[in-house]
Design a protein around this motif. Structure first.
Motif, PDB file in Angstrom:
ATOM      1  N   LEU A 151       0.869  -1.177   0.000  1.00  0.00           N
ATOM      2  CA  LEU A 151       0.000   0.000   0.000  1.00  0.00           C
ATOM      3  C   LEU A 151       0.910   1.232   0.000  1.00  0.00           C
ATOM      4  O   LEU A 151       1.566   1.517   1.002  1.00  0.00           O
ATOM      5  N   PRO A 152       0.980   1.967  -1.111  1.00  0.00           N
ATOM      6  CA  PRO A 152       1.955   3.057  -1.229  1.00  0.00           C
ATOM      7  C   PRO A 152       1.556   4.307  -0.445  1.00  0.00           C
ATOM      8  O   PRO A 152       0.391   4.675  -0.389  1.00  0.00           O
ATOM      9  N   CYS A 153       2.555   4.932   0.169  1.00  0.00           N
ATOM     10  CA  CYS A 153       2.322   6.197   0.873  1.00  0.00           C
ATOM     11  C   CYS A 153       3.637   6.971   0.931  1.00  0.00           C
ATOM     12  O   CYS A 153       4.669   6.420   1.339  1.00  0.00           O
ATOM     13  N   GLN A 154       3.602   8.217   0.521  1.00  0.00           N
ATOM     14  CA  GLN A 154       4.788   9.065   0.487  1.00  0.00           C
ATOM     15  C   GLN A 154       4.555  10.281   1.379  1.00  0.00           C
ATOM     16  O   GLN A 154       3.597  11.030   1.181  1.00  0.00           O
ATOM     17  N   ALA A 155       5.428  10.462   2.360  1.00  0.00           N
ATOM     18  CA  ALA A 155       5.300  11.586   3.291  1.00  0.00           C
ATOM     19  C   ALA A 155       6.204  12.733   2.865  1.00  0.00           C
ATOM     20  O   ALA A 155       7.300  12.495   2.348  1.00  0.00           O
ATOM     21  N   PRO A 156       5.760  13.966   3.067  1.00  0.00           N
ATOM     22  CA  PRO A 156       6.619  15.112   2.750  1.00  0.00           C
ATOM     23  C   PRO A 156       7.706  15.275   3.796  1.00  0.00           C
ATOM     24  O   PRO A 156       7.474  15.068   4.990  1.00  0.00           O
ATOM     25  N   GLY A 157       8.895  15.621   3.350  1.00  0.00           N
ATOM     26  CA  GLY A 157       9.986  15.851   4.297  1.00  0.00           C
ATOM     27  C   GLY A 157      10.618  14.563   4.781  1.00  0.00           C
ATOM     28  O   GLY A 157      10.209  13.455   4.441  1.00  0.00           O
ATOM     29  N   SER A 158      11.650  14.704   5.600  1.00  0.00           N
ATOM     30  CA  SER A 158      12.392  13.542   6.084  1.00  0.00           C
ATOM     31  C   SER A 158      12.414  13.435   7.606  1.00  0.00           C
ATOM     32  O   SER A 158      12.848  12.414   8.132  1.00  0.00           O
ATOM     33  N   SER A 159      11.936  14.454   8.318  1.00  0.00           N
ATOM     34  CA  SER A 159      11.970  14.429   9.789  1.00  0.00           C
ATOM     35  C   SER A 159      10.701  13.767  10.324  1.00  0.00           C
ATOM     36  O   SER A 159       9.847  14.406  10.921  1.00  0.00           O
ATOM     37  N   ILE A 160      10.586  12.444  10.092  1.00  0.00           N
ATOM     38  CA  ILE A 160       9.389  11.701  10.484  1.00  0.00           C
ATOM     39  C   ILE A 160       9.662  10.979  11.802  1.00  0.00           C
ATOM     40  O   ILE A 160      10.599  10.200  11.913  1.00  0.00           O
ATOM     41  N   ARG A 161       8.818  11.243  12.777  1.00  0.00           N
ATOM     42  CA  ARG A 161       8.978  10.604  14.083  1.00  0.00           C
ATOM     43  C   ARG A 161       8.143   9.332  14.193  1.00  0.00           C
ATOM     44  O   ARG A 161       8.568   8.348  14.784  1.00  0.00           O
ATOM     45  N   ALA A 162       6.942   9.355  13.632  1.00  0.00           N
ATOM     46  CA  ALA A 162       6.034   8.215  13.770  1.00  0.00           C
ATOM     47  C   ALA A 162       5.215   8.019  12.506  1.00  0.00           C
ATOM     48  O   ALA A 162       4.942   8.979  11.769  1.00  0.00           O
ATOM     49  N   VAL A 163       4.851   6.755  12.254  1.00  0.00           N
ATOM     50  CA  VAL A 163       4.011   6.380  11.119  1.00  0.00           C
ATOM     51  C   VAL A 163       2.864   5.531  11.645  1.00  0.00           C
ATOM     52  O   VAL A 163       3.077   4.624  12.464  1.00  0.00           O
ATOM     53  N   GLU A 164       1.670   5.812  11.178  1.00  0.00           N
ATOM     54  CA  GLU A 164       0.513   5.033  11.615  1.00  0.00           C
ATOM     55  C   GLU A 164      -0.348   4.657  10.411  1.00  0.00           C
ATOM     56  O   GLU A 164      -0.701   5.507   9.594  1.00  0.00           O
ATOM     57  N   TRP A 165      -0.681   3.354  10.320  1.00  0.00           N
ATOM     58  CA  TRP A 165      -1.633   2.855   9.336  1.00  0.00           C
ATOM     59  C   TRP A 165      -2.874   2.376  10.073  1.00  0.00           C
ATOM     60  O   TRP A 165      -2.780   1.596  11.031  1.00  0.00           O
TER      61      TRP A 165
END
Length: 313
Positions: A151-165
Motif C-alpha cells: 500500500l503506497p504512501c509518500q510523506a513530505p519531508g524527512s523528519s518523520i517521528r512516527a508512522v501510523e496505518w
C-alpha cells in the motif's frame, strides 16, 4: 446608484488582493508575504477567527515569541527566513490539516512604528491569504487472495517521528501498524494484522512510509489510511496520530471461485461428457447398421446372379 457602483469596485479590488493557496492535507505549505523596506522589527501572522491576543506566529527582534501563540500552531510554524532578508516575511506551516483552512493575515512592525500590547501590531495587514486544504485522492488497489501487497504512501519531508496505518472500520485505538522512533509498537495492533504487516523501508528514506501486507484474504477488504507525525509534533495517547491522513487506499481482494461456482463447473463438465458419450454411441449404432446393410446387399447379389443364369438356359 453611483455609491453602490463604487462599493462594488472597491470590493472587487479588495478581492483581487486576496491570495489563494491550495495544499493537500498532511503537506507543508509556504504562505508568501513580502514587506517593503528592511528595517523590520517584528512580524506577526494572525487568523481573524482567533480571539486576540492569540496569534499564529509572532517574531520580534529575531526571536519567536510563543506567549500568546494559539496551541494548534505550536511547533508547526516558522518564518522562511528569520533574518528577513529583502523583506521576506513568508510563513511555513507544517503538517497541514483541514482545520487550517482559513484566512491568514501578515503584519509587520518597523523600527519607527508603534504596536499594541500583547504582540498585536497597530497596523493594517500587508498580506491576506486564503488557505484551502484538499483531502488526498483515494486510490484503489486490487489483489488476489494469498498474495502480498504494498500500500503506497509518500510523506513530505524527512523528519518523520512516527508512522501510523489504520483501517476505518477498526475501533480506536486499534490500528494496522504503528511505528515510532525506530520501533514497531504492537500494543494496540488489531490481532488480524499480527506478523503480517511491516514498513517497506524502516529507515523511511525519502519519506517512503509504504506498508507491506502479507497473505491477503477477504477479511483485509477495507479503506486504509496513512498518517505521519514529524519531529516535534504532538500526537494523541495510545499511538493515534492527531492529523489528517496523507494517503487513503481502498483495498479490494478478488473473490476466489466459491463452492457454487465449482458445482456449476462440475455440472457443466458432466453434461459435456454425457453428451460426448451419446454422440459416440450414436455413431457406433449408425456404423453397425450401415455395416449390416452392406453385408445383406452382398449376400443377395449372388442369388440374383444365379436366377439370371437359369433364365438364360
Amino acid at each position: 446608484m453611483a455609491p453602490f457602483l463604487l462599493l462594488l469596485i472597491l470590493l472587487s479590488e479588495a478581492a483581487s488582493d486576496l491570495i489563494v493557496v491550495t495544499v493537500h492535507s498532511g503537506d507543508d505549505v509556504i504562505l508568501p508575504c513580502q514587506a517593503d523596506g528592511s528595517s523590520i522589527r517584528a512580524v506577526e501572522w494572525t487568523r481573524p477567527d482567533l480571539k486576540p491576543p492569540e496569534y499564529v506566529l509572532f517574531s520580534i527582534d529575531g526571536h519567536l515569541d510563543p506567549t500568546h501563540q494559539h496551541p494548534s500552531f505550536k511547533d508547526r510554524v516558522e518564518l522562511v527566513d528569520r533574518d528577513l532578508k529583502d523583506g521576506d516575511v513568508s510563513l511555513i506551516l507544517m503538517n497541514v490539516s483541514r482545520h487550517d483552512a482559513e484566512t491568514y493575515e501578515c503584519r509587520v512592525v518597523t523600527d519607527d512604528s508603534r504596536r499594541k500590547k500583547r504582540a498585536i501590531s497597530d497596523s493594517e495587514p500587508i498580506g491576506t491569504l486564503r488557505l484551502q486544504v484538499t483531502e488526498p485522492d483515494e486510490i484503489e488497489v486490487t489483489v488476489d487472495p494469498g498474495d502480498d501487497v504494498i500500500l503506497p504512501c509518500q510523506a513530505p519531508g524527512s523528519s518523520i517521528r512516527a508512522v501510523e496505518w489504520t483501517r476505518r472500520d477498526l475501533k480506536t485505538p486499534e490500528y494496522v501498524l504503528f511505528y515510532s522512533d525506530g520501533y514497531l509498537d504492537p500494543t494496540h495492533q488489531h490481532p488480524s494484522f499480527k506478523d503480517r504487516v511491516e514498513l517497506v523501508d524502516r529507515d523511511l528514506k525519502d519519506g517512503d512510509v509504504s506498508l507491506t501486507l502479507k497473505n491477503v484474504s477477504s477479511i483485509d477488504n477495507g479503506t486504509y489510511e496513512c498518517r505521519v507525525a514529524s519531529a516535534g509534533s504532538r500526537r494523541r495517547k495510545k499511538g493515534i496520530i492527531d492529523s489528517e491522513p496523507i494517503r487513503i487506499i481502498r483495498l479490494q481482494v478478488r473473490d476466489p471461485a466459491g463452492p457454487e461456482d465449482r458445482n456449476s463447473s462440475s455440472v457443466v463438465l458432466i453434461v459435456g461428457l454425457a453428451a460426448g458419450v451419446l454422440v459416440l454411441v450414436a455413431a457406433a449404432v449408425v456404423g453397425v447398421l450401415m455395416y449390416r446393410r452392406r453385408k445383406n446387399m452382398r449376400s443377395r447379389q449372388p442369388a440374383a446372379d444365379e436366377a439370371s443364369a437359369d433364365t438364360l438356359v
